[in-house]
Design a protein around this motif. Structure first.
Motif, PDB file in Angstrom:
ATOM      1  N   ILE A  79       0.786  -1.105  -0.024  1.00  0.00           N
ATOM      2  CA  ILE A  79      -0.008   0.154   0.175  1.00  0.00           C
ATOM      3  C   ILE A  79       0.825   1.355  -0.190  1.00  0.00           C
ATOM      4  CG2 ILE A  79      -1.685   1.452   1.339  1.00  0.00           C
ATOM      5  CD1 ILE A  79      -2.773  -1.231   2.218  1.00  0.00           C
ATOM      6  N   VAL A  80       1.700   1.181   0.904  1.00  0.00           N
ATOM      7  CA  VAL A  80       2.803   2.354   1.237  1.00  0.00           C
ATOM      8  C   VAL A  80       3.554   2.784  -0.403  1.00  0.00           C
ATOM      9  CG1 VAL A  80       4.668   3.408   2.116  1.00  0.00           C
ATOM     10  CG2 VAL A  80       3.047   2.249   3.388  1.00  0.00           C
ATOM     11  N   MET A  81       3.848   1.821  -0.875  1.00  0.00           N
ATOM     12  CA  MET A  81       4.637   1.429  -2.169  1.00  0.00           C
ATOM     13  C   MET A  81       3.830   2.408  -3.349  1.00  0.00           C
ATOM     14  SD  MET A  81       6.400  -1.576  -3.875  1.00  0.00           S
ATOM     15  CE  MET A  81       4.761  -2.587  -4.229  1.00  0.00           C
ATOM     16  N   GLU A  82       2.598   1.813  -3.329  1.00  0.00           N
ATOM     17  CA  GLU A  82       1.631   2.344  -4.290  1.00  0.00           C
ATOM     18  C   GLU A  82       1.354   4.012  -3.931  1.00  0.00           C
ATOM     19  OE1 GLU A  82      -1.869   3.696  -6.297  1.00  0.00           O
ATOM     20  OE2 GLU A  82      -2.217   3.275  -4.192  1.00  0.00           O
ATOM     21  N   LYS A  83       0.986   4.092  -2.788  1.00  0.00           N
ATOM     22  CA  LYS A  83       0.673   5.548  -2.299  1.00  0.00           C
ATOM     23  C   LYS A  83       1.811   6.506  -2.707  1.00  0.00           C
ATOM     24  CE  LYS A  83      -3.414   5.157  -0.397  1.00  0.00           C
ATOM     25  NZ  LYS A  83      -4.316   5.221  -1.409  1.00  0.00           N
ATOM     26  N   LEU A  84       3.162   6.181  -2.235  1.00  0.00           N
ATOM     27  CA  LEU A  84       4.203   7.013  -2.363  1.00  0.00           C
ATOM     28  C   LEU A  84       4.923   7.109  -3.733  1.00  0.00           C
ATOM     29  CD1 LEU A  84       6.371   6.381   0.858  1.00  0.00           C
ATOM     30  CD2 LEU A  84       4.885   8.369   0.269  1.00  0.00           C
ATOM     31  N   ALA A  85       4.823   6.103  -4.408  1.00  0.00           N
ATOM     32  CA  ALA A  85       5.733   6.017  -5.645  1.00  0.00           C
ATOM     33  C   ALA A  85       4.787   5.921  -6.985  1.00  0.00           C
ATOM     34  CB  ALA A  85       6.669   4.823  -5.661  1.00  0.00           C
ATOM     35  N   TYR A  86       3.689   5.370  -7.083  1.00  0.00           N
ATOM     36  CA  TYR A  86       2.993   5.235  -8.183  1.00  0.00           C
ATOM     37  C   TYR A  86       1.744   6.084  -8.082  1.00  0.00           C
ATOM     38  CZ  TYR A  86       5.756   0.781  -8.342  1.00  0.00           C
ATOM     39  OH  TYR A  86       6.712  -0.121  -8.351  1.00  0.00           O
ATOM     40  N   LYS A  87       0.895   6.375  -7.155  1.00  0.00           N
ATOM     41  CA  LYS A  87      -0.089   7.031  -7.197  1.00  0.00           C
ATOM     42  C   LYS A  87       0.212   8.412  -8.020  1.00  0.00           C
ATOM     43  CE  LYS A  87      -3.954   8.607  -4.619  1.00  0.00           C
ATOM     44  NZ  LYS A  87      -4.330   9.364  -3.269  1.00  0.00           N
ATOM     45  N   PRO A  88       1.271   8.972  -7.309  1.00  0.00           N
ATOM     46  CA  PRO A  88       1.473  10.335  -8.269  1.00  0.00           C
ATOM     47  C   PRO A  88       1.794  10.527  -9.640  1.00  0.00           C
ATOM     48  CG  PRO A  88       2.828  10.229  -6.063  1.00  0.00           C
ATOM     49  CD  PRO A  88       2.356   8.574  -6.280  1.00  0.00           C
ATOM     50  N   LEU A  89       1.892   9.197  -9.977  1.00  0.00           N
ATOM     51  CA  LEU A  89       2.469   8.932 -11.397  1.00  0.00           C
ATOM     52  C   LEU A  89       1.151   8.476 -12.131  1.00  0.00           C
ATOM     53  CD1 LEU A  89       6.217   7.609 -11.039  1.00  0.00           C
ATOM     54  CD2 LEU A  89       5.261  10.095 -11.549  1.00  0.00           C
ATOM     55  N   ARG A  90       0.005   8.424 -11.699  1.00  0.00           N
ATOM     56  CA  ARG A  90      -1.140   7.634 -12.388  1.00  0.00           C
ATOM     57  C   ARG A  90      -1.370   8.171 -13.729  1.00  0.00           C
ATOM     58  NH1 ARG A  90      -5.744   6.428  -8.270  1.00  0.00           N
ATOM     59  NH2 ARG A  90      -4.269   5.375  -6.839  1.00  0.00           N
ATOM     60  N   LYS A  91      -1.055   9.317 -13.934  1.00  0.00           N
ATOM     61  CA  LYS A  91      -1.371  10.117 -15.322  1.00  0.00           C
ATOM     62  C   LYS A  91      -0.161  10.237 -16.172  1.00  0.00           C
ATOM     63  CE  LYS A  91      -5.720  11.961 -14.879  1.00  0.00           C
ATOM     64  NZ  LYS A  91      -6.198  11.768 -13.559  1.00  0.00           N
ATOM     65  N   ALA A  92       1.024   9.914 -15.472  1.00  0.00           N
ATOM     66  CA  ALA A  92       2.297   9.917 -16.062  1.00  0.00           C
ATOM     67  C   ALA A  92       2.380   8.815 -17.312  1.00  0.00           C
ATOM     68  CB  ALA A  92       3.373   9.729 -15.123  1.00  0.00           C
ATOM     69  N   SER A  93       3.431   9.287 -18.195  1.00  0.00           N
ATOM     70  CA  SER A  93       3.680   8.004 -19.424  1.00  0.00           C
ATOM     71  C   SER A  93       4.131   6.767 -18.658  1.00  0.00           C
ATOM     72  CB  SER A  93       5.043   8.568 -20.198  1.00  0.00           C
ATOM     73  OG  SER A  93       5.926   8.662 -19.537  1.00  0.00           O
ATOM     74  N   ARG A  94       3.866   5.845 -19.675  1.00  0.00           N
ATOM     75  CA  ARG A  94       4.407   4.375 -18.994  1.00  0.00           C
ATOM     76  C   ARG A  94       5.868   4.320 -18.685  1.00  0.00           C
ATOM     77  NH1 ARG A  94      -0.074   1.364 -20.822  1.00  0.00           N
ATOM     78  NH2 ARG A  94       0.663  -0.609 -20.317  1.00  0.00           N
ATOM     79  N   ILE A  95       6.646   5.024 -19.744  1.00  0.00           N
ATOM     80  CA  ILE A  95       8.085   4.718 -19.313  1.00  0.00           C
ATOM     81  C   ILE A  95       8.597   5.300 -17.893  1.00  0.00           C
ATOM     82  CG2 ILE A  95       8.708   6.792 -20.702  1.00  0.00           C
ATOM     83  CD1 ILE A  95      11.106   5.233 -21.705  1.00  0.00           C
ATOM     84  N   SER A  96       7.885   6.520 -17.551  1.00  0.00           N
ATOM     85  CA  SER A  96       8.162   7.136 -16.071  1.00  0.00           C
ATOM     86  C   SER A  96       7.846   6.003 -15.079  1.00  0.00           C
ATOM     87  CB  SER A  96       7.280   8.245 -15.795  1.00  0.00           C
ATOM     88  OG  SER A  96       7.647   9.264 -17.115  1.00  0.00           O
TER      89      SER A  96
END
Lengths: 294, 319, 253
Positions: A79-96
């Motif tokens: 959960i923490v991993m998703e919240k910190l690292a992935y959630k802010p990038l949900r709209k970012a490009s795949r490569i990011s």
């Protein structure tokens, strides 16, 4: 040992490694389905699960508490991993997103290496059940417990996803996030839940894996992680039955290649299968192919 | 344009020559000792690897995780060549470098065939798999020592060679990007469907991007082999590819100048900071995560820009 | 004079769904042609088939007599069909000029070697491209924005840039997918004028999808209406406006 018995033994080996891959592949496939992300760090959750349970066991906790704690910690990690690292990038490009996932994977491996050192640590197996004898072949408890636990978890997971409201929410979000949101589904919580379940399964995979293949080290998760990913792709990423099917197929292929072709070339063969599969049928055995909208 | 270009070219060439003379003099006079010279060579090699990876990952916009594999092919092929033949180095070495590059280019072409059908995540996985296959096969190739390693490679990588080839790589990459081929490559990153609709044969330009990148990875590998003089499949793991990726990401995806700077910093820094090596990969992983988060978070980005503005000042949106 | 575009019995299946069925379209040289229909009628799918993004399940598409079926999108672009997209697809992080230079790539032929070693041929062609790009940008008075990043253009200008980029391939037929979407009446009026100007200046045919009936009825000489992927009506704006079937489809019973 006769040829037939040897083959039977390999079959058992294949089922064993296949069950472990299946548990990991389920996490990959669920997260991919919902977050459209190859969570490279997923394999490393296995390692986290193994180490947490090892700490608990060494502290003298009974095995079931060690398992529960390890599962809880890993879910939290997910959960923490998703919240910190992935959630802010949900709209970012795949490569990011991919680069971030690689970063998280290396972060986990290297921070554990700093804490626990890179040296392998012996894992005190706790599965203490009699060996099963079928004809001339004896199957160690580790093997059949791994198989039974994995199959049971897969059935439970499938029921969860098909029958419960939370499971339906997960499927809805993976189908169409925007529409799910409009229908009043809490997308953020659903994604967190997916990461939590995936990580819990990875923790169990880590514990079972360590029981079968002690000692453990901080990079133990990366190869099974990649293999499980291959399994998920083979079966059709995003599909739960696909992940299980792919995992058992891959487990079998691996054991048979090792036994009858060449153990040195094993990785080349497995990766070549992956490339062929991706190039010829990227949707996998049970997956759906999706066209990009123009 | 013509005049502007000539002016730029003159400045670039002058910088290159002056840089060479200054560094060469420092080496001659012993200010740069053998140890520092080794670092300098590694800077050149890493610049080549980083700039070439930036072509696929920064400009074409596809995450390639098999760079170490192409590097390995260049390293082994060139070493096999110089070890088998005994010509004078001045003839043998450039041919070996070229062969290493071409062998990697061919491998890059082969990988690009299945890769063309895929995008994003799957393509990244294919390149990862290709890198692992290359390494696994090298482990089983006895003529290059298998897992034991390949020893006795001649010490050919001098400062002049490394510097010259790094310059060639930078100039060729800049030139490619400034040509219609480079524009086509960038258009794929920006919007593949729009690129096709604008008449760009995206498959062709993806292949060009891939083989260009693989070629210089092979060239970098050849220099590396003749600097290290010892090769082992264990050198060319996924970790190595990621290390180069970190240099690309830190310097800025799609910025050649940035690649040169970050490759230099990330090669020199670990040598300067004793004890850093324990934390190196940890720091690298943080670099990857933070750079990506910063890219999509205005506050973090502002902070980063401030820190990096000193050497990014003149940078355009892309080179 | 023969038609620029000839579409015969065009059809496509998506899984079990028949998205377009038995469609015929004939676009004459220099004709402004409208393709209209309710949402989900299959208009963009038709565009995607014309430009090779989707391969038709049946039927033929011919451009000046040449069969386009099975050709790749970039080949079709080079043969003379150019398009814009419903949801603007620009090369967002490139300058306005570079956006046009990329489609002008179809007009030059210097090779990789010449490009990397900056041989005179590449210089000459690059210079010509640059000049033409600025020339094309003038059509929509975008030349002042030449060095602006495409993503920094105002919305209306982005739509215009997409048209300019489409002109870069020197098309014979220009496909516009809802060019007036999101524009105010004044901008739409300007766009109508511009489309007519383009037709004269570049001697091209234009096939456009549009929901703005004022625009469609105002400039199109011929209109095809589709619904559920099949032909509903075809004719002049006058005929279409009076067609009971069309009125029914748009207004309901």
């Amino acid at each position: 040992m006769s040829g037939a018995n040897l083959f039977f033994l390999q079959l058992i080996n294949g089922l064993n490694i296949g069950s472990i891959y299946a548990l990991i592949a389920l996490g990959y496939t669920m997260v991919y389905g919902i977050a459209k992300l190859i969570n490279f760090a997923h394999g490393d959750i296995i390692m986290v699960g193994a180490y947490i349970s090892l700490l608990c066991l060494n502290a003298g906790l009974p095995w079931y508490l060690a398992c529960i704690l390890s599962i809880l910690v890993c879910s939290l990690f997910g959960i923490v991993m998703e919240k910190l690292a992935y959630k802010p990038l949900r709209k970012a490009s795949r490569i990011s997103l991919l680069i971030t996932a690689i970063g998280v994977s290396y972060l986990l491996e290297n921070s554990f290496q700093l804490i626990f050192s890179a040296n392998p640590k012996p894992y005190p197996g706790f599965i203490d059940l009699p060996t099963l004898k079928i004809g001339a072949v004896s199957i160690s408890a580790n093997y059949y417990v791994t198989f039974i636990v994995s199959v049971a978890l897969m059935i439970i997971l499938n029921l969860f996803v098909q029958k419960t409201n939370m499971g339906k929410a997960m499927r809805a979000v993976s189908e169409d996030e925007g529409a799910a949101r409009l229908m009043g589904i809490n997308v953020d919580n659903t994604i967190s839940l997916t990461f939590a379940i995936g990580s819990a399964l990875a923790a169990i995979a880590g514990i079972l894996y360590s029981n079968c293949y002690s000692p453990i080290n901080p990079t133990m998760g990366s190869l099974p992680g990649i293999k499980a990913f291959i399994a998920a792709v083979l079966g059709g990423i995003g599909s739960i039955p696909g992940a299980v099917l792919g995992a058992f197929i891959l487990g079998m292929i691996e054991t048979m290649v090792k036994a009858y072709i060449s153990s040195q070339l094993l990785d080349s063969i497995v990766f070549a299968i992956l490339i062929l599969m991706l190039a010829l049928k990227p949707a996998g055995i049970l997956g759906k192919s999706v066209k990009e909208k123009v | 344009m013509n005049k502007e270009f000539r002016k730029q070219l003159t400045i670039d060439l002058a910088t290159v020559v002056i840089g060479y003379l200054v560094l060469g003099l420092l080496i001659r006079s012993g200010v740069i000792n053998a140890y520092s010279k080794g670092i300098l060579l590694m800077v050149c090699i890493n610049v080549i690897l980083t700039v070439s990876l930036n072509i696929t990952s920064g400009f074409l916009g596809e995450l390639a995780l098999g760079h170490a594999g192409f590097m390995a092919i260049g390293a082994y092929v060139s070493a096999l060549f110089t070890k088998s033949l005994n010509l004078i180095p001045l003839v043998e070495f450039p041919v070996a470098i070229l062969l290493g590059g071409i062998a990697a280019l061919i491998a890059g072409y082969i990988v690009s065939i299945p890769a063309l059908r895929l995008r994003g995540d799957y393509l990244a996985i294919i390149t990862l798999a290709a890198g692992e296959i290359i390494r696994n096969l090298l482990k089983n190739l006895d003529i290059v020592g298998g897992t034991k390693g390949y020893t006795g490679i001649p010490n050919y990588t001098s400062f002049t060679w490394a510097y010259l080839i790094a310059v060639i790589c930078i100039l060729a990459s800049k030139s490619l990007i400034a040509s219609r081929h480079g524009r086509a490559i960038i258009s794929i990153r920006e919007d593949e469907i729009a690129a096709e609709a604008s008449g760009i044969d995206t498959n062709r330009y993806k292949i060009i991007g891939f083989v260009f990148s693989a070629f210089f990875a092979g060239v970098g590998g050849a220099l590396y082999a003749h600097y290290l003089r010892f090769l082992q499949p264990g050198i060319f793991t996924l970790d190595k590819s990621i290390e180069i990726l970190v240099m690309v990401v830190l310097g800025g995806m799609g910025s050649i100048r940035g690649s040169v700077i970050s490759a230099t910093i990330l090669t020199v820094l670990p040598e300067l900071l004793r004890g850093f090596s324990d934390y190196r990969m940890l720091v690298y992983s943080l670099v990857l995560i933070l750079m990506m988060l910063a890219k999509h978070n205005d506050q973090l980005r502002a902070l980063f820009d401030k820190a990096l503005s000193s050497f990014r000042r003149k940078e355009a949106a892309h080179e | 004079m023969s038609n620029v575009l000839e579409v015969r019995d065009l059809g496509i299946n998506f899984g079990g769904l028949r998205a377009v069925d038995g469609l015929n379209i004939d676009v004459a040289p220099r004709q402004l042609y409208g393709l209209i229909g309710p949402n989900g009628a299959g208009k963009t799918t038709v565009f995607n088939m014309l430009t090779g993004v989707y391969e038709p399940s049946d039927g033929t598409i011919r451009l000046n007599g040449e069969l386009l079926n099975g050709k790749k999108p970039h080949e079709i672009a080079r043969m003379g069909i150019s398009r814009t997209f419903q949801n603007i697809r620009l090369f967002r992080n490139l300058s306005v000029k570079e956006n046009v230079l990329i489609s002008l790539d179809t007009q030059v032929d210097y090779g990789l070697f010449s490009g990397i070693f900056k041989l005179p041929k590449s210089f000459k062609q690059e210079k010509a491209m640059e000049e033409e790009a600025l020339e094309l940008l003038k059509v929509f008075e975008l030349d002042g924005y030449a060095d602006t990043l495409a993503c920094n253009l105002p919305y209306g200008k982005q739509r215009e840039l997409e048209i300019v980029r489409a002109l870069g391939t020197h098309p014979k037929l220009l496909l516009l997918d809802e060019p007036a979407a999101g524009m105010n009446p004044q901008e739409t009026q300007n766009l109508m004028d511009a489309i007519q100007r383009l037709r004269e200046k570049f001697a091209i045919s234009v096939l456009l999808i549009e929901h703005d009936m004022k625009l469609v009825m105002g400039i199109c000489e011929k209109i095809t209406v589709i619904n559920y992927g099949t032909l509903l009506a075809c004719g002049t704006p006058q005929e279409i406006q009076n067609d009971p079937q069309v009125i029914k489809a748009y207004l309901g019973e």
